[in-house]
Design a protein around this motif. Sequence first.
Motif, PDB file in Angstrom:
ATOM      1  N   TRP A  68      14.466  20.734  -0.626  1.00  0.00           N
ATOM      2  CA  TRP A  68      13.022  20.747  -0.777  1.00  0.00           C
ATOM      3  C   TRP A  68      12.502  21.643  -1.971  1.00  0.00           C
ATOM      4  CZ3 TRP A  68       8.871  20.108   2.567  1.00  0.00           C
ATOM      5  CH2 TRP A  68       9.169  19.112   3.861  1.00  0.00           C
ATOM      6  N   THR A  69      13.392  22.465  -2.598  1.00  0.00           N
ATOM      7  CA  THR A  69      13.118  22.706  -3.922  1.00  0.00           C
ATOM      8  C   THR A  69      13.225  21.697  -5.022  1.00  0.00           C
ATOM      9  OG1 THR A  69      15.458  23.737  -3.879  1.00  0.00           O
ATOM     10  CG2 THR A  69      13.446  25.201  -3.583  1.00  0.00           C
ATOM     11  N   ALA A  70      14.466  20.857  -4.735  1.00  0.00           N
ATOM     12  CA  ALA A  70      14.600  20.012  -5.740  1.00  0.00           C
ATOM     13  C   ALA A  70      13.581  18.639  -5.611  1.00  0.00           C
ATOM     14  CB  ALA A  70      15.949  19.140  -5.034  1.00  0.00           C
ATOM     15  N   SER A  71      13.109  18.260  -4.462  1.00  0.00           N
ATOM     16  CA  SER A  71      11.732  17.479  -4.192  1.00  0.00           C
ATOM     17  C   SER A  71      10.527  17.873  -4.795  1.00  0.00           C
ATOM     18  CB  SER A  71      11.723  17.400  -2.586  1.00  0.00           C
ATOM     19  OG  SER A  71      12.770  16.594  -1.965  1.00  0.00           O
ATOM     20  N   ALA A  72      10.327  19.356  -4.744  1.00  0.00           N
ATOM     21  CA  ALA A  72       9.236  19.807  -5.774  1.00  0.00           C
ATOM     22  C   ALA A  72       9.307  19.664  -7.156  1.00  0.00           C
ATOM     23  CB  ALA A  72       8.977  21.356  -5.384  1.00  0.00           C
ATOM     24  N   GLY A  73      10.523  19.798  -7.650  1.00  0.00           N
ATOM     25  CA  GLY A  73      10.689  19.475  -9.257  1.00  0.00           C
ATOM     26  C   GLY A  73      10.763  17.943  -9.311  1.00  0.00           C
ATOM     27  N   LEU A  74      11.221  17.154  -8.363  1.00  0.00           N
ATOM     28  CA  LEU A  74      11.105  15.724  -8.724  1.00  0.00           C
ATOM     29  C   LEU A  74       9.568  15.350  -8.634  1.00  0.00           C
ATOM     30  CD1 LEU A  74      14.119  14.524  -6.473  1.00  0.00           C
ATOM     31  CD2 LEU A  74      13.985  14.457  -9.107  1.00  0.00           C
ATOM     32  N   ALA A  75       8.756  15.950  -7.782  1.00  0.00           N
ATOM     33  CA  ALA A  75       7.318  15.577  -7.700  1.00  0.00           C
ATOM     34  C   ALA A  75       6.667  15.936  -9.061  1.00  0.00           C
ATOM     35  CB  ALA A  75       6.876  16.566  -6.562  1.00  0.00           C
ATOM     36  N   ALA A  76       7.097  16.885  -9.766  1.00  0.00           N
ATOM     37  CA  ALA A  76       6.632  17.343 -11.079  1.00  0.00           C
ATOM     38  C   ALA A  76       6.985  16.225 -12.150  1.00  0.00           C
ATOM     39  CB  ALA A  76       6.791  18.752 -11.315  1.00  0.00           C
ATOM     40  N   LEU A  77       8.260  15.937 -11.919  1.00  0.00           N
ATOM     41  CA  LEU A  77       8.725  15.233 -13.112  1.00  0.00           C
ATOM     42  C   LEU A  77       8.372  13.411 -13.050  1.00  0.00           C
ATOM     43  CD1 LEU A  77      12.065  16.835 -13.284  1.00  0.00           C
ATOM     44  CD2 LEU A  77      10.336  17.011 -14.830  1.00  0.00           C
ATOM     45  N   THR A  78       8.113  13.134 -11.951  1.00  0.00           N
ATOM     46  CA  THR A  78       7.698  11.596 -11.614  1.00  0.00           C
ATOM     47  C   THR A  78       6.427  11.404 -11.478  1.00  0.00           C
ATOM     48  OG1 THR A  78       8.159  11.873  -9.256  1.00  0.00           O
ATOM     49  CG2 THR A  78      10.080  11.535 -10.423  1.00  0.00           C
ATOM     50  N   ARG A  79       6.141   9.915 -11.487  1.00  0.00           N
ATOM     51  CA  ARG A  79       4.670   9.451 -11.566  1.00  0.00           C
ATOM     52  C   ARG A  79       4.125   8.377 -10.615  1.00  0.00           C
ATOM     53  NH1 ARG A  79       4.534  13.532 -13.746  1.00  0.00           N
ATOM     54  NH2 ARG A  79       3.968  13.957 -15.753  1.00  0.00           N
ATOM     55  N   ARG A  80       5.486   7.890 -10.104  1.00  0.00           N
ATOM     56  CA  ARG A  80       5.023   6.675  -9.122  1.00  0.00           C
ATOM     57  C   ARG A  80       5.894   6.692  -7.973  1.00  0.00           C
ATOM     58  NH1 ARG A  80       7.644   2.533  -7.909  1.00  0.00           N
ATOM     59  NH2 ARG A  80       9.051   2.524  -9.548  1.00  0.00           N
ATOM     60  N   ILE A  81       7.143   6.794  -7.993  1.00  0.00           N
ATOM     61  CA  ILE A  81       8.135   6.941  -6.812  1.00  0.00           C
ATOM     62  C   ILE A  81       7.584   7.739  -5.426  1.00  0.00           C
ATOM     63  CG2 ILE A  81       9.828   8.590  -7.690  1.00  0.00           C
ATOM     64  CD1 ILE A  81      12.032   6.594  -7.111  1.00  0.00           C
ATOM     65  N   GLU A  82       8.088   7.408  -4.480  1.00  0.00           N
ATOM     66  CA  GLU A  82       7.726   8.314  -3.384  1.00  0.00           C
ATOM     67  C   GLU A  82       9.085   9.093  -3.077  1.00  0.00           C
ATOM     68  OE1 GLU A  82       6.417   7.727   1.277  1.00  0.00           O
ATOM     69  OE2 GLU A  82       8.057   6.350   0.677  1.00  0.00           O
ATOM     70  N   ILE A  83       8.675  10.510  -2.752  1.00  0.00           N
ATOM     71  CA  ILE A  83       9.577  11.150  -2.682  1.00  0.00           C
ATOM     72  C   ILE A  83       9.614  11.594  -1.448  1.00  0.00           C
ATOM     73  CG2 ILE A  83      10.501  13.698  -3.408  1.00  0.00           C
ATOM     74  CD1 ILE A  83       8.881  13.307  -5.893  1.00  0.00           C
ATOM     75  N   ILE A  84      10.748  11.685  -0.696  1.00  0.00           N
ATOM     76  CA  ILE A  84      11.143  11.585   0.797  1.00  0.00           C
ATOM     77  C   ILE A  84      11.922  12.793   1.264  1.00  0.00           C
ATOM     78  CG2 ILE A  84      11.424  10.673   3.219  1.00  0.00           C
ATOM     79  CD1 ILE A  84      11.250   7.915   1.705  1.00  0.00           C
ATOM     80  N   ALA A  85      11.702  14.152   1.611  1.00  0.00           N
ATOM     81  CA  ALA A  85      12.489  14.982   1.972  1.00  0.00           C
ATOM     82  C   ALA A  85      12.882  15.123   3.344  1.00  0.00           C
ATOM     83  CB  ALA A  85      11.713  16.428   1.416  1.00  0.00           C
ATOM     84  N   ALA A  86      14.173  15.322   3.468  1.00  0.00           N
ATOM     85  CA  ALA A  86      14.573  15.142   4.997  1.00  0.00           C
ATOM     86  C   ALA A  86      14.306  16.706   5.530  1.00  0.00           C
ATOM     87  CB  ALA A  86      16.034  15.075   5.133  1.00  0.00           C
ATOM     88  N   ILE A  87      14.192  16.930   6.685  1.00  0.00           N
ATOM     89  CA  ILE A  87      13.852  18.261   7.336  1.00  0.00           C
ATOM     90  C   ILE A  87      14.528  18.312   8.849  1.00  0.00           C
ATOM     91  CG2 ILE A  87      11.605  17.519   8.144  1.00  0.00           C
ATOM     92  CD1 ILE A  87      12.629  21.111   7.137  1.00  0.00           C
ATOM     93  N   LYS A  88      15.274  19.414   8.990  1.00  0.00           N
ATOM     94  CA  LYS A  88      15.791  19.726  10.378  1.00  0.00           C
ATOM     95  C   LYS A  88      14.826  20.774  10.927  1.00  0.00           C
ATOM     96  CE  LYS A  88      20.288  18.788   8.276  1.00  0.00           C
ATOM     97  NZ  LYS A  88      21.354  19.423   7.988  1.00  0.00           N
ATOM     98  N   PRO A  89      13.938  20.528  11.792  1.00  0.00           N
ATOM     99  CA  PRO A  89      12.931  21.582  12.279  1.00  0.00           C
ATOM    100  C   PRO A  89      13.384  23.017  12.707  1.00  0.00           C
ATOM    101  CG  PRO A  89      12.776  19.257  13.310  1.00  0.00           C
ATOM    102  CD  PRO A  89      14.148  19.263  12.547  1.00  0.00           C
ATOM    103  N   ALA A  90      14.652  23.105  13.171  1.00  0.00           N
ATOM    104  CA  ALA A  90      14.869  24.317  13.516  1.00  0.00           C
ATOM    105  C   ALA A  90      15.258  25.173  12.266  1.00  0.00           C
ATOM    106  CB  ALA A  90      16.332  24.463  14.293  1.00  0.00           C
ATOM    107  N   LEU A  91      15.323  25.123  11.211  1.00  0.00           N
ATOM    108  CA  LEU A  91      15.458  25.679   9.778  1.00  0.00           C
ATOM    109  C   LEU A  91      14.141  26.335   9.337  1.00  0.00           C
ATOM    110  CD1 LEU A  91      18.340  23.530   7.903  1.00  0.00           C
ATOM    111  CD2 LEU A  91      18.631  25.627   9.303  1.00  0.00           C
ATOM    112  N   TYR A  92      13.139  25.578   9.684  1.00  0.00           N
ATOM    113  CA  TYR A  92      11.655  26.004   9.172  1.00  0.00           C
ATOM    114  C   TYR A  92      10.628  26.062  10.182  1.00  0.00           C
ATOM    115  CZ  TYR A  92      13.492  25.423   4.533  1.00  0.00           C
ATOM    116  OH  TYR A  92      14.105  25.294   3.234  1.00  0.00           O
TER     117      TYR A  92
END
Length: 358
Positions: A68-92
């Motif tokens: 999730w921290t990496a996805s936030a960084g990628l979101a700021a650096l990219t312009r077009r590509i979709e960013i899909i972050a996996a999530i395991k519900p029990a962790l958050y």
Amino acid sequence: MSQIEFGVWAPVHGPRAAAHDPQEPYDASWEHNRATVLEAEALGYDSVLVAQHTANPHAPNHDQLEAWTASAGLAALTRRIEIIAAIKPALYHPVVLAKMALQIEEISRGRFALNLINAWNRAEFDRAGILFLDHDLRYAYGREWLSIVKRLLRGETVTHRGEHFAIDGYVLAPAGKFRERPRIYLGGESEPARELAAEHSDVWFINGQPPDAVEGLIADLEARPRGGKPLRFGLAAFVIARETEAEAQAEHRRLATLAERDKADRAIQKANTDPKVVMFQTIAKNPSVGTNGGTAAGLVGSYDQVAERIAAFHDAGVEVFMLQFQPFRAEMRRFAEEIFPRLGRSPATVAPSLRDAL
């Protein structure tokens, strides 16, 4: 049916096929992931899947990128590509996760998605003192969790009393600035996973396996009751494409031989895996190179063969192909240059100087 979408798996825990490949030394660093995703975007790929593991699932001493921290960084650096972050519900907690998702949605300006998965790595939970529920109970938990997250993502005021969560008048802002909510992907092929996918997801990810099995899974999901837009389908696959089939098979043998050196790591993974997880039952029936079914999807062959097999999967209902390669960036580039045009797509041109800079 819509145009085929091509995504890539971020190398969050190094190479996907074999950890001891002289052509691709182990590297799960932020720098390597950043460079890979920026080049994928430049080449014209549509999405990147950032798998979530807190600790490396194969070997505890190996590096592991945080999703999730990496996805936030990628979101700021990219312009077009979709960013899909996996999530395991029990962790958050769902409120915390929904807020994080909406923040990355804003950073990316409407290019963020969640991939909900039912955790299989017991050690990741047990060693942190987090309760690891039985397989079907994890899906029941995930259903309640996702029902809350979806409403929060839409900007609704949520009051909820359930088995796992009690929420009183919670609303998150900003929401809905770019679209109704981020897209939701779901992985898993068990009966509870299929029920949840039909009811709550936008795209259902299928692990790599032969075409007839994929067609059966799609038919099963399409026959289930569903409200709203039709469910879309994605497929995980490891690609080995060459000028000739013989060359592709030779590379497949090279990677399979190298993977034999990872037996100790695979033993650790097997010992930590919930045996009820259908993904690993499916993989055991279809031995492959790569993760999540890998080469069992059959995308090993000449350029023409690989393109034809992708087209056949697309005709069967698969719209999103989430791809793995090794060595990743070189083979990702080869795929864009050779397979994209065969499927009616024009690859973007990435200058050698830019590749070095990424």
